[in-house]
Design a protein around this motif. Sequence first.
Motif, PDB file in Angstrom:
ATOM      1  N   PHE A 212      14.158   9.584  -3.963  1.00 13.85           N
ATOM      2  CA  PHE A 212      14.225  10.911  -3.362  1.00 13.85           C
ATOM      3  C   PHE A 212      13.767  10.848  -1.906  1.00 13.85           C
ATOM      4  CE2 PHE A 212      13.069  15.670  -4.305  1.00 13.85           C
ATOM      5  CZ  PHE A 212      13.810  16.047  -3.191  1.00 13.85           C
ATOM      6  N   PRO A 213      14.695  10.641  -0.950  1.00 16.14           N
ATOM      7  CA  PRO A 213      14.331  10.745   0.465  1.00 16.14           C
ATOM      8  C   PRO A 213      13.994  12.206   0.773  1.00 16.14           C
ATOM      9  CG  PRO A 213      16.459   9.630   0.164  1.00 16.14           C
ATOM     10  CD  PRO A 213      16.120  10.309  -1.118  1.00 16.14           C
ATOM     11  N   LEU A 214      12.805  12.462   1.269  1.00 13.37           N
ATOM     12  CA  LEU A 214      12.326  13.840   1.417  1.00 13.37           C
ATOM     13  C   LEU A 214      12.867  14.512   2.685  1.00 13.37           C
ATOM     14  CD1 LEU A 214       8.643  13.366   0.192  1.00 13.37           C
ATOM     15  CD2 LEU A 214      10.533  14.443  -1.052  1.00 13.37           C
ATOM     16  N   TYR A 215      14.186  14.544   2.805  1.00 10.26           N
ATOM     17  CA  TYR A 215      14.842  15.158   3.959  1.00 10.26           C
ATOM     18  C   TYR A 215      15.896  16.133   3.457  1.00 10.26           C
ATOM     19  CZ  TYR A 215      12.881  10.871   5.938  1.00 10.26           C
ATOM     20  OH  TYR A 215      12.047   9.846   6.277  1.00 10.26           O
ATOM     21  N   PRO A 216      15.699  17.439   3.662  1.00 11.83           N
ATOM     22  CA  PRO A 216      16.685  18.411   3.178  1.00 11.83           C
ATOM     23  C   PRO A 216      18.058  18.223   3.813  1.00 11.83           C
ATOM     24  CG  PRO A 216      14.612  19.493   3.729  1.00 11.83           C
ATOM     25  CD  PRO A 216      14.505  18.097   4.243  1.00 11.83           C
ATOM     26  N   GLN A 217      18.075  17.898   5.099  1.00  8.23           N
ATOM     27  CA  GLN A 217      19.334  17.698   5.827  1.00  8.23           C
ATOM     28  C   GLN A 217      19.580  16.195   5.962  1.00  8.23           C
ATOM     29  OE1 GLN A 217      16.722  19.580   7.142  1.00  8.23           O
ATOM     30  NE2 GLN A 217      17.547  21.516   6.412  1.00  8.23           N
ATOM     31  N   TYR A 218      20.796  15.757   5.643  1.00  7.89           N
ATOM     32  CA  TYR A 218      21.104  14.327   5.699  1.00  7.89           C
ATOM     33  C   TYR A 218      21.283  13.851   7.136  1.00  7.89           C
ATOM     34  CZ  TYR A 218      23.624   9.916   5.194  1.00  7.89           C
ATOM     35  OH  TYR A 218      24.007   8.599   5.279  1.00  7.89           O
ATOM     36  N   ALA A 219      20.663  12.720   7.449  1.00  6.40           N
ATOM     37  CA  ALA A 219      20.932  12.001   8.694  1.00  6.40           C
ATOM     38  C   ALA A 219      20.894  10.515   8.374  1.00  6.40           C
ATOM     39  CB  ALA A 219      19.903  12.348   9.773  1.00  6.40           C
ATOM     40  N   ALA A 220      21.717   9.752   9.054  1.00  3.71           N
ATOM     41  CA  ALA A 220      21.712   8.305   8.843  1.00  3.71           C
ATOM     42  C   ALA A 220      20.354   7.710   9.193  1.00  3.71           C
ATOM     43  CB  ALA A 220      22.808   7.649   9.682  1.00  3.71           C
ATOM     44  N   SER A 221      19.686   8.304  10.199  1.00  9.97           N
ATOM     45  CA  SER A 221      18.397   7.775  10.654  1.00  9.97           C
ATOM     46  C   SER A 221      17.229   8.171   9.764  1.00  9.97           C
ATOM     47  CB  SER A 221      18.125   8.242  12.092  1.00  9.97           C
ATOM     48  OG  SER A 221      18.195   9.651  12.189  1.00  9.97           O
ATOM     49  N   THR A 222      17.468   8.983   8.744  1.00  7.13           N
ATOM     50  CA  THR A 222      16.402   9.370   7.811  1.00  7.13           C
ATOM     51  C   THR A 222      16.802   9.023   6.371  1.00  7.13           C
ATOM     52  OG1 THR A 222      17.291  11.635   7.780  1.00  7.13           O
ATOM     53  CG2 THR A 222      15.456  11.182   9.269  1.00  7.13           C
ATOM     54  N   THR A 223      17.690   9.798   5.801  1.00  5.07           N
ATOM     55  CA  THR A 223      18.109   9.588   4.414  1.00  5.07           C
ATOM     56  C   THR A 223      18.699   8.196   4.208  1.00  5.07           C
ATOM     57  OG1 THR A 223      18.681  11.948   4.354  1.00  5.07           O
ATOM     58  CG2 THR A 223      19.435  10.582   2.521  1.00  5.07           C
TER      59      THR A 223
ATOM     60  N   ALA B 223       7.443  32.840  16.975  1.00  2.00           N
ATOM     61  CA  ALA B 223       6.930  31.981  15.907  1.00  2.00           C
ATOM     62  C   ALA B 223       7.916  30.834  15.744  1.00  2.00           C
ATOM     63  CB  ALA B 223       6.779  32.759  14.607  1.00  2.00           C
ATOM     64  N   VAL B 224       7.414  29.688  15.284  1.00  2.00           N
ATOM     65  CA  VAL B 224       8.257  28.504  15.096  1.00  2.00           C
ATOM     66  C   VAL B 224       8.015  27.929  13.713  1.00  2.00           C
ATOM     67  CG1 VAL B 224       8.925  26.244  15.998  1.00  2.00           C
ATOM     68  CG2 VAL B 224       8.059  27.996  17.565  1.00  2.00           C
ATOM     69  N   ILE B 225       9.109  27.602  13.020  1.00  2.00           N
ATOM     70  CA  ILE B 225       9.040  26.932  11.723  1.00  2.00           C
ATOM     71  C   ILE B 225       9.862  25.656  11.814  1.00  2.00           C
ATOM     72  CG2 ILE B 225      11.040  28.212  10.791  1.00  2.00           C
ATOM     73  CD1 ILE B 225       9.670  28.077   8.023  1.00  2.00           C
ATOM     74  N   ASN B 226       9.483  24.648  11.022  1.00  2.00           N
ATOM     75  CA  ASN B 226      10.177  23.351  11.013  1.00  2.00           C
ATOM     76  C   ASN B 226      10.814  23.100   9.650  1.00  2.00           C
ATOM     77  OD1 ASN B 226       7.396  22.813  12.802  1.00  2.00           O
ATOM     78  ND2 ASN B 226       9.270  22.029  13.739  1.00  2.00           N
ATOM     79  N   PRO B 227      12.006  23.637   9.400  1.00  2.00           N
ATOM     80  CA  PRO B 227      12.600  23.544   8.058  1.00  2.00           C
ATOM     81  C   PRO B 227      12.976  22.134   7.616  1.00  2.00           C
ATOM     82  CG  PRO B 227      13.654  25.253   9.393  1.00  2.00           C
ATOM     83  CD  PRO B 227      12.838  24.425  10.307  1.00  2.00           C
ATOM     84  N   GLY B 228      13.160  21.212   8.578  1.00  2.00           N
ATOM     85  CA  GLY B 228      13.578  19.860   8.226  1.00  2.00           C
ATOM     86  C   GLY B 228      12.450  18.947   7.805  1.00  2.00           C
ATOM     87  N   PHE B 229      11.210  19.405   7.955  1.00  2.00           N
ATOM     88  CA  PHE B 229      10.040  18.605   7.580  1.00  2.00           C
ATOM     89  C   PHE B 229       9.448  19.168   6.290  1.00  2.00           C
ATOM     90  CE2 PHE B 229      10.520  18.333  12.132  1.00  2.00           C
ATOM     91  CZ  PHE B 229      10.188  17.029  12.471  1.00  2.00           C
ATOM     92  N   VAL B 230       9.314  18.346   5.255  1.00  2.00           N
ATOM     93  CA  VAL B 230       8.714  18.843   4.013  1.00  2.00           C
ATOM     94  C   VAL B 230       7.193  18.820   4.078  1.00  2.00           C
ATOM     95  CG1 VAL B 230      10.682  18.104   2.615  1.00  2.00           C
ATOM     96  CG2 VAL B 230       8.726  16.582   2.853  1.00  2.00           C
ATOM     97  N   SER B 231       6.641  18.093   5.065  1.00  2.00           N
ATOM     98  CA  SER B 231       5.187  18.021   5.227  1.00  2.00           C
ATOM     99  C   SER B 231       4.823  18.153   6.694  1.00  2.00           C
ATOM    100  CB  SER B 231       4.650  16.677   4.708  1.00  2.00           C
ATOM    101  OG  SER B 231       5.002  16.450   3.376  1.00  2.00           O
ATOM    102  N   ASP B 232       3.730  18.831   6.966  1.00  2.00           N
ATOM    103  CA  ASP B 232       3.249  18.869   8.336  1.00  2.00           C
ATOM    104  C   ASP B 232       2.840  17.470   8.781  1.00  2.00           C
ATOM    105  OD1 ASP B 232       3.337  21.495   9.595  1.00  2.00           O
ATOM    106  OD2 ASP B 232       2.108  22.157   7.906  1.00  2.00           O
ATOM    107  N   CYS B 233       3.094  17.182  10.064  1.00  2.00           N
ATOM    108  CA  CYS B 233       2.901  15.833  10.586  1.00  2.00           C
ATOM    109  C   CYS B 233       2.734  15.930  12.099  1.00  2.00           C
ATOM    110  CB  CYS B 233       4.104  14.958  10.233  1.00  2.00           C
ATOM    111  SG  CYS B 233       5.684  15.665  10.786  1.00  2.00           S
ATOM    112  N   LEU B 234       2.786  14.808  12.791  1.00  2.00           N
ATOM    113  CA  LEU B 234       2.608  14.803  14.239  1.00  2.00           C
ATOM    114  C   LEU B 234       3.595  15.735  14.934  1.00  2.00           C
ATOM    115  CD1 LEU B 234       1.014  13.315  16.551  1.00  2.00           C
ATOM    116  CD2 LEU B 234       3.025  11.826  16.748  1.00  2.00           C
ATOM    117  N   GLU B 235       4.855  15.704  14.484  1.00  2.00           N
ATOM    118  CA  GLU B 235       5.894  16.496  15.147  1.00  2.00           C
ATOM    119  C   GLU B 235       5.724  17.997  14.953  1.00  2.00           C
ATOM    120  OE1 GLU B 235       7.522  12.409  14.725  1.00  2.00           O
ATOM    121  OE2 GLU B 235       6.432  13.771  13.410  1.00  2.00           O
ATOM    122  N   THR B 236       4.979  18.409  13.954  1.00  2.00           N
ATOM    123  CA  THR B 236       4.767  19.843  13.739  1.00  2.00           C
ATOM    124  C   THR B 236       3.382  20.272  14.210  1.00  2.00           C
ATOM    125  OG1 THR B 236       3.893  19.615  11.467  1.00  2.00           O
ATOM    126  CG2 THR B 236       6.285  19.746  11.728  1.00  2.00           C
TER     127      THR B 236
END
Length: 342
Positions: free
Chosen positions: A142-153, A281-294
């Motif tokens: 289960f790659p934890l990426y809602p949106q598919y990208a070659a560089s992630t999923t 307000a800003v939300i990051n829908p592509g990240f399932v977990s808060d991290c450096l980028e959020t």
Amino acid sequence: MKNAAMPDNHPRVKHGKVGVLLVNLGTPDGTDYKSMRRYLKEFLTDKRVIEWSRFFWYPILFGIVLNTRPGRVGKAYQSIWNNEKNESFLRTYTRSQSDILAERLKDHENVVVDWGMRYGQPSIASKLDALKEQGCEKIVIFPLYPQYAASTTATVNDKAFDALQKMRWQPAIRTVPPYHDDPTYIDALAHSITEKLATLDWEPEVVLTSFHGIPKSYFEAGDPYYCHCQKTGRLLREKLGWDEKKLQITFQSRFGPEEWLQPYTDKTVEKLAKEGVKKIAVINPGFVSDCLETLEEIAVEAAETFHHNGGENFAHIPCLNDTPAGINVLETVVRRELQGWV
């Protein structure tokens, strides 16, 4: 010819289990220079992440980037580090997601849930070995990426199959498809937005859905990521009853000289403030977990940009993390992919 008898001391092979392996992007082991360099080297040498020619990219990577970037990125990680556990929040949340999901799936006694990282530790290969040792003859990756990208999923799946190549006895494998338009996912995002806004004593004029960017050339080569992000945004608007002015789609985290997917989050935040928008307000829908980028790039840097250019109220809406709504999404997807196996 009679079959040779199995030695009495031969270990019995465990079997009959089904594994679920949650895989997130990854995290450095620490914020020090060596840990950061090791992590960035693994990340930035991935051909799925940087598709430039090695002859062009490696002199830049090893001559400049890996000498200068570890210190700068390490400081950024220090500002959002989970000091209580001495780890990144990405690791904290991914472990918690795995633990809670395991509890949710206890009605299937033969299911084993675990977690790993594409870059850094624990590695995908080590976790596949661990699941196999526990008797998992079938494993859902289960790659934890809602949106598919070659560089992630895709790079998660690549690494999993690289590990399988080294196994004499391979488990059966399923890989989870993107879930960018899953109703449970859209509901969870809408809930997280309304829940956060209910805690504010002001109403945002604009809500940005900031997705991680990819180079425009990747999209032009056939990557569906941009389309998946657009669909997530459209469905979220419909769920909330908002228009395109109220909820806008942007892309963050670009680097290098190439053009990336637009509009850029940082430029949009600056533009909105200069145009007189006072509350966002800003939300990051592509990240399932808060991290450096959020936690750093959005909650700190984007907020500073907004305020510096005349904005007044800024809110970062947390990722789904290990909230009940967030786990509902993971559970929904996993139960769907386990059908026929449990």
